[in-house]
Design a protein around this motif. Structure first.
Motif, PDB file in Angstrom:
ATOM      1  N   LEU A  47       0.834  -1.203   0.000  1.00 62.62           N
ATOM      2  CA  LEU A  47       0.000   0.000   0.000  1.00 62.62           C
ATOM      3  C   LEU A  47       0.870   1.255   0.000  1.00 62.62           C
ATOM      4  O   LEU A  47       0.663   2.168  -0.793  1.00 62.62           O
ATOM      5  N   LEU A  48       1.858   1.281   0.893  1.00 56.08           N
ATOM      6  CA  LEU A  48       2.712   2.465   1.009  1.00 56.08           C
ATOM      7  C   LEU A  48       3.590   2.682  -0.221  1.00 56.08           C
ATOM      8  O   LEU A  48       3.833   3.821  -0.618  1.00 56.08           O
ATOM      9  N   SER A  49       4.049   1.612  -0.814  1.00 50.74           N
ATOM     10  CA  SER A  49       5.017   1.750  -1.904  1.00 50.74           C
ATOM     11  C   SER A  49       4.376   1.860  -3.288  1.00 50.74           C
ATOM     12  O   SER A  49       5.071   2.150  -4.260  1.00 50.74           O
ATOM     13  N   ASN A  50       3.077   1.665  -3.393  1.00 49.50           N
ATOM     14  CA  ASN A  50       2.419   1.692  -4.691  1.00 49.50           C
ATOM     15  C   ASN A  50       2.163   3.130  -5.134  1.00 49.50           C
ATOM     16  O   ASN A  50       1.335   3.829  -4.563  1.00 49.50           O
ATOM     17  N   PRO A  51       2.850   3.571  -6.200  1.00 45.51           N
ATOM     18  CA  PRO A  51       2.680   4.954  -6.657  1.00 45.51           C
ATOM     19  C   PRO A  51       1.358   5.193  -7.399  1.00 45.51           C
ATOM     20  O   PRO A  51       0.953   6.340  -7.595  1.00 45.51           O
ATOM     21  N   ILE A  52       0.679   4.119  -7.778  1.00 48.88           N
ATOM     22  CA  ILE A  52      -0.579   4.254  -8.519  1.00 48.88           C
ATOM     23  C   ILE A  52      -1.734   4.646  -7.592  1.00 48.88           C
ATOM     24  O   ILE A  52      -2.648   5.347  -7.992  1.00 48.88           O
ATOM     25  N   ILE A  53      -1.665   4.209  -6.340  1.00 49.90           N
ATOM     26  CA  ILE A  53      -2.740   4.508  -5.388  1.00 49.90           C
ATOM     27  C   ILE A  53      -2.677   5.998  -5.031  1.00 49.90           C
ATOM     28  O   ILE A  53      -1.642   6.510  -4.626  1.00 49.90           O
ATOM     29  N   LYS A  57      -6.595   7.974  -1.010  1.00 51.56           N
ATOM     30  CA  LYS A  57      -6.975   6.585  -0.727  1.00 51.56           C
ATOM     31  C   LYS A  57      -6.002   5.946   0.261  1.00 51.56           C
ATOM     32  O   LYS A  57      -6.404   5.168   1.113  1.00 51.56           O
ATOM     33  N   LYS A  58      -4.716   6.288   0.145  1.00 54.64           N
ATOM     34  CA  LYS A  58      -3.732   5.772   1.102  1.00 54.64           C
ATOM     35  C   LYS A  58      -4.044   6.269   2.502  1.00 54.64           C
ATOM     36  O   LYS A  58      -3.990   5.503   3.476  1.00 54.64           O
TER      37      LYS A  58
END
Length: 187
Positions: A47-53, A57-58
């Motif tokens: 969750l933290l490392s996903n640049p698409i989110i 939302k994070k």
């Protein structure tokens, strides 16, 4: 800017703010909890490392997962990290905070490695002696069992290491025998 520098600066800012608000111990407990969550949850790290989110939302996901488990100050800090796109460095920030907190509280982390679990009385005597000789105020003990030590123990704190293991003694004896000029002539 390197990840270490960035993490150190953010952690120092959080610690300074926590001290100013009288919540240093509470935020410390939050950091211990976050360290465990980071270690245990692959999904949390993704969750933290996903640049698409999207950051919003994070933040919502973090709030739903962590609400009631960490203080408002720590939650505000996490929100700031996400808004500044620094959440990927959370693990490093948590580690840096814990080190800085220890320095602030004059706590010295000490690690004792032995071949088998050590008796509590022996550990207490060892730590009492270490406190006196090294003039340490408080010690946070971490123990580990490593069969390659064979016997005895290895004590580490700061940049110091005291190796009283049988493995080390055997290695020293082997080295002395290899370096012995008389024994070299016999070979």
């Amino acid at each position: 800017m390197s990840a270490v520098k960035l993490a150190t600066r953010y952690a120092k800012s959080l610690l300074d703010l926590a001290i100013e608000q009288g919540k240093a111990d509470e935020v410390y407990q939050d950091q211990l909890y976050l360290k465990e969550v980071i270690r245990a949850s692959r999904e949390f790290n993704l969750l933290l490392s996903n640049p698409i989110i999207h950051p919003d939302k994070k933040i919502k996901a973090l709030q739903s997962v962590l609400k009631g488990k960490i203080s408002d100050l720590t939650m505000s800090f996490l929100t700031l990290l996400v808004k500044k796109s620094r959440e990927v460095f959370l693990k490093e920030m948590v580690e840096s905070f814990l080190r800085q907190y220890d320095a602030y509280k004059h706590i010295t982390p000490v690690k004792v490695i032995s071949a088998a679990p050590l008796d509590k009385q022996l550990v207490d005597r060892l730590l009492t002696r270490l406190k006196q000789q090294a003039q340490l105020e408080e010690i946070r003990l971490e123990t580990a069992v490593d069969s390659t030590v064979i016997g005895g123990f290895i004590l580490q704190y700061g940049d110091k290491k005291y190796d009283a293991s049988i493995a080390r003694a055997l290695n020293l004896a082997r080295k002395r025998m290899d370096d012995n000029a008389y024994l070299k002539k016999l070979r």
